[in-house]
Scaffold this motif. Sequence first.
Motif, PDB file in Angstrom:
ATOM      1  N   GLU A  55      12.984  -6.506 -59.898  1.00 58.45           N
ATOM      2  CA  GLU A  55      11.620  -6.591 -60.421  1.00 58.45           C
ATOM      3  C   GLU A  55      10.627  -6.746 -59.259  1.00 58.45           C
ATOM      4  O   GLU A  55       9.588  -6.086 -59.228  1.00 58.45           O
ATOM      5  N   LYS A  56      10.995  -7.587 -58.299  1.00 55.07           N
ATOM      6  CA  LYS A  56      10.124  -7.779 -57.122  1.00 55.07           C
ATOM      7  C   LYS A  56       9.987  -6.488 -56.325  1.00 55.07           C
ATOM      8  O   LYS A  56       8.952  -6.215 -55.714  1.00 55.07           O
ATOM      9  N   LYS A  57      11.042  -5.679 -56.317  1.00 53.92           N
ATOM     10  CA  LYS A  57      11.007  -4.408 -55.576  1.00 53.92           C
ATOM     11  C   LYS A  57      10.217  -3.329 -56.308  1.00 53.92           C
ATOM     12  O   LYS A  57      10.077  -2.226 -55.807  1.00 53.92           O
ATOM     13  N   GLY A  58       9.778  -3.641 -57.534  1.00 57.50           N
ATOM     14  CA  GLY A  58       8.917  -2.693 -58.246  1.00 57.50           C
ATOM     15  C   GLY A  58       9.593  -1.844 -59.301  1.00 57.50           C
ATOM     16  O   GLY A  58       9.011  -0.860 -59.772  1.00 57.50           O
ATOM     17  N   VAL A  59      10.816  -2.215 -59.659  1.00 50.88           N
ATOM     18  CA  VAL A  59      11.493  -1.472 -60.733  1.00 50.88           C
ATOM     19  C   VAL A  59      10.648  -1.514 -62.008  1.00 50.88           C
ATOM     20  O   VAL A  59      10.107  -2.560 -62.374  1.00 50.88           O
ATOM     21  N   GLN A  60      10.508  -0.354 -62.651  1.00 53.70           N
ATOM     22  CA  GLN A  60       9.668  -0.255 -63.849  1.00 53.70           C
ATOM     23  C   GLN A  60      10.470  -0.385 -65.144  1.00 53.70           C
ATOM     24  O   GLN A  60       9.943  -0.824 -66.168  1.00 53.70           O
ATOM     25  N   VAL A  61      11.711   0.054 -65.097  1.00 54.70           N
ATOM     26  CA  VAL A  61      12.566   0.058 -66.298  1.00 54.70           C
ATOM     27  C   VAL A  61      13.985  -0.331 -65.895  1.00 54.70           C
ATOM     28  O   VAL A  61      14.479   0.109 -64.857  1.00 54.70           O
ATOM     29  N   PHE A  62      14.612  -1.127 -66.756  1.00 58.01           N
ATOM     30  CA  PHE A  62      16.032  -1.435 -66.571  1.00 58.01           C
ATOM     31  C   PHE A  62      16.851  -0.708 -67.642  1.00 58.01           C
ATOM     32  O   PHE A  62      16.422  -0.618 -68.804  1.00 58.01           O
ATOM     33  N   ILE A  63      18.008  -0.198 -67.245  1.00 55.05           N
ATOM     34  CA  ILE A  63      19.006   0.273 -68.209  1.00 55.05           C
ATOM     35  C   ILE A  63      20.216  -0.621 -68.010  1.00 55.05           C
ATOM     36  O   ILE A  63      20.663  -0.836 -66.871  1.00 55.05           O
ATOM     37  N   ALA A  64      20.747  -1.168 -69.109  1.00 51.60           N
ATOM     38  CA  ALA A  64      21.946  -2.001 -69.005  1.00 51.60           C
ATOM     39  C   ALA A  64      22.992  -1.474 -69.978  1.00 51.60           C
ATOM     40  O   ALA A  64      22.725  -1.323 -71.173  1.00 51.60           O
ATOM     41  N   ALA A  65      24.167  -1.173 -69.445  1.00 52.81           N
ATOM     42  CA  ALA A  65      25.251  -0.604 -70.247  1.00 52.81           C
ATOM     43  C   ALA A  65      26.412  -1.579 -70.294  1.00 52.81           C
ATOM     44  O   ALA A  65      26.814  -2.126 -69.260  1.00 52.81           O
ATOM     45  N   ALA A  66      26.937  -1.794 -71.499  1.00 62.17           N
ATOM     46  CA  ALA A  66      28.081  -2.696 -71.607  1.00 62.17           C
ATOM     47  C   ALA A  66      28.838  -2.418 -72.901  1.00 62.17           C
ATOM     48  O   ALA A  66      28.292  -1.854 -73.849  1.00 62.17           O
ATOM     49  N   GLY A  67      30.105  -2.818 -72.901  1.00 66.99           N
ATOM     50  CA  GLY A  67      30.933  -2.609 -74.074  1.00 66.99           C
ATOM     51  C   GLY A  67      31.499  -3.918 -74.605  1.00 66.99           C
ATOM     52  O   GLY A  67      31.574  -4.911 -73.894  1.00 66.99           O
ATOM     53  N   GLY A  68      31.879  -3.920 -75.873  1.00 61.30           N
ATOM     54  CA  GLY A  68      32.453  -5.120 -76.499  1.00 61.30           C
ATOM     55  C   GLY A  68      31.375  -6.141 -76.819  1.00 61.30           C
ATOM     56  O   GLY A  68      30.358  -5.820 -77.430  1.00 61.30           O
ATOM     57  N   ALA A  69      31.625  -7.386 -76.417  1.00 65.38           N
ATOM     58  CA  ALA A  69      30.603  -8.437 -76.584  1.00 65.38           C
ATOM     59  C   ALA A  69      29.539  -8.201 -75.522  1.00 65.38           C
ATOM     60  O   ALA A  69      29.492  -8.860 -74.487  1.00 65.38           O
ATOM     61  N   ALA A  70      28.680  -7.226 -75.813  1.00 68.91           N
ATOM     62  CA  ALA A  70      27.833  -6.619 -74.773  1.00 68.91           C
ATOM     63  C   ALA A  70      26.527  -7.388 -74.601  1.00 68.91           C
ATOM     64  O   ALA A  70      25.482  -6.981 -75.091  1.00 68.91           O
ATOM     65  N   HIS A  71      26.588  -8.466 -73.856  1.00 62.16           N
ATOM     66  CA  HIS A  71      25.413  -9.325 -73.695  1.00 62.16           C
ATOM     67  C   HIS A  71      24.563  -8.974 -72.477  1.00 62.16           C
ATOM     68  O   HIS A  71      23.510  -9.570 -72.263  1.00 62.16           O
ATOM     69  N   LEU A  72      25.034  -8.009 -71.694  1.00 58.70           N
ATOM     70  CA  LEU A  72      24.324  -7.688 -70.443  1.00 58.70           C
ATOM     71  C   LEU A  72      22.864  -7.273 -70.661  1.00 58.70           C
ATOM     72  O   LEU A  72      21.966  -7.820 -70.010  1.00 58.70           O
ATOM     73  N   PRO A  73      22.571  -6.324 -71.582  1.00 61.95           N
ATOM     74  CA  PRO A  73      21.155  -5.953 -71.766  1.00 61.95           C
ATOM     75  C   PRO A  73      20.291  -7.143 -72.188  1.00 61.95           C
ATOM     76  O   PRO A  73      19.146  -7.275 -71.739  1.00 61.95           O
ATOM     77  N   GLY A  74      20.832  -7.998 -73.028  1.00 64.26           N
ATOM     78  CA  GLY A  74      20.079  -9.167 -73.483  1.00 64.26           C
ATOM     79  C   GLY A  74      19.783 -10.132 -72.345  1.00 64.26           C
ATOM     80  O   GLY A  74      18.677 -10.680 -72.254  1.00 64.26           O
ATOM     81  N   ILE A  75      20.762 -10.329 -71.477  1.00 62.96           N
ATOM     82  CA  ILE A  75      20.555 -11.220 -70.327  1.00 62.96           C
ATOM     83  C   ILE A  75      19.481 -10.642 -69.405  1.00 62.96           C
ATOM     84  O   ILE A  75      18.623 -11.355 -68.894  1.00 62.96           O
ATOM     85  N   VAL A  76      19.533  -9.318 -69.230  1.00 65.72           N
ATOM     86  CA  VAL A  76      18.511  -8.679 -68.391  1.00 65.72           C
ATOM     87  C   VAL A  76      17.128  -8.887 -69.017  1.00 65.72           C
ATOM     88  O   VAL A  76      16.181  -9.299 -68.351  1.00 65.72           O
ATOM     89  N   ALA A  77      17.038  -8.629 -70.327  1.00 67.09           N
ATOM     90  CA  ALA A  77      15.752  -8.761 -71.028  1.00 67.09           C
ATOM     91  C   ALA A  77      15.218 -10.189 -70.973  1.00 67.09           C
ATOM     92  O   ALA A  77      13.999 -10.409 -70.974  1.00 67.09           O
ATOM     93  N   ALA A  78      16.123 -11.142 -70.921  1.00 68.60           N
ATOM     94  CA  ALA A  78      15.702 -12.547 -70.869  1.00 68.60           C
ATOM     95  C   ALA A  78      15.048 -12.902 -69.535  1.00 68.60           C
ATOM     96  O   ALA A  78      14.322 -13.893 -69.450  1.00 68.60           O
ATOM     97  N   HIS A  79      15.312 -12.080 -68.500  1.00 68.02           N
ATOM     98  CA  HIS A  79      14.861 -12.440 -67.153  1.00 68.02           C
ATOM     99  C   HIS A  79      13.853 -11.481 -66.545  1.00 68.02           C
ATOM    100  O   HIS A  79      13.591 -11.531 -65.347  1.00 68.02           O
ATOM    101  N   THR A  80      13.317 -10.575 -67.374  1.00 72.31           N
ATOM    102  CA  THR A  80      12.313  -9.648 -66.838  1.00 72.31           C
ATOM    103  C   THR A  80      11.242  -9.368 -67.882  1.00 72.31           C
ATOM    104  O   THR A  80      11.498  -9.508 -69.090  1.00 72.31           O
ATOM    105  N   VAL A  81      10.066  -8.968 -67.401  1.00 73.32           N
ATOM    106  CA  VAL A  81       9.025  -8.515 -68.332  1.00 73.32           C
ATOM    107  C   VAL A  81       9.000  -6.981 -68.398  1.00 73.32           C
ATOM    108  O   VAL A  81       8.196  -6.407 -69.115  1.00 73.32           O
ATOM    109  N   ARG A  82       9.856  -6.324 -67.638  1.00 71.13           N
ATOM    110  CA  ARG A  82       9.955  -4.865 -67.701  1.00 71.13           C
ATOM    111  C   ARG A  82      10.748  -4.456 -68.952  1.00 71.13           C
ATOM    112  O   ARG A  82      11.583  -5.221 -69.435  1.00 71.13           O
TER     113      ARG A  82
END
Length: 171
Positions: A55-82
């Motif tokens: 986010e500090k480097k200027g990333v505009q969008v995150f894509i998070a891919a995961a399978g099963g108990a796929a909490h990765l996108p949620g964790i990312v969303a919890a820590h960014t406003v992007r």
Amino acid sequence: MNNPAVAILIGSDSDLEVVCDALVTLEEFSVSYDVCVLSAHRSPQHTVAYVKTMEKKGVQVFIAAAGGAAHLPGIVAAHTVRPVIGLPILTKALGGVDSLYSIVQMPSGVPVATVGINAAKNAGLLAIQILALSDRNFEAKMRLYKRKLTKGVQEKNAVLQKSGWRKYSNT
Ligand code: RP5
């Protein structure tokens, strides 16, 4: 890569075969990106640190891919406003429905834009459409892409009209 526009997190290297479609799509549109294996459960601290750094480097969008108990996108969303795009990966045990439900059913206040199971290309395209909101170059490329989609349908219809539907039948 120093200043990526999109950051892609994948829960495991076993997801990469699917995620490649997103990377290829980003490359076709000349979008700068960074991709990392990071896990919500196996490397939670590294995941959060990566999101904050990107986010500090200027990333505009995150894509998070995961399978099963796929909490990765949620964790990312919890820590960014992007904006975060969640990509559910097909699983052997439950056909990816576990991944889909884990990603799509976010609590109110923390959205994740969820694409279909294994829909990596759509994840890439959605990221580009978000970038296109503030970048005319990406907007023009996306309009061209849409025109090509339309042309492809017209060509298929022309074949159908010319040869008749029996060409497509086994009977
Ligand atoms: C998830 O568990 C990953 O995103 C992957 O889809 C799944 C299996 O991971 P591996 O056991 O192949 O590392 O965290």
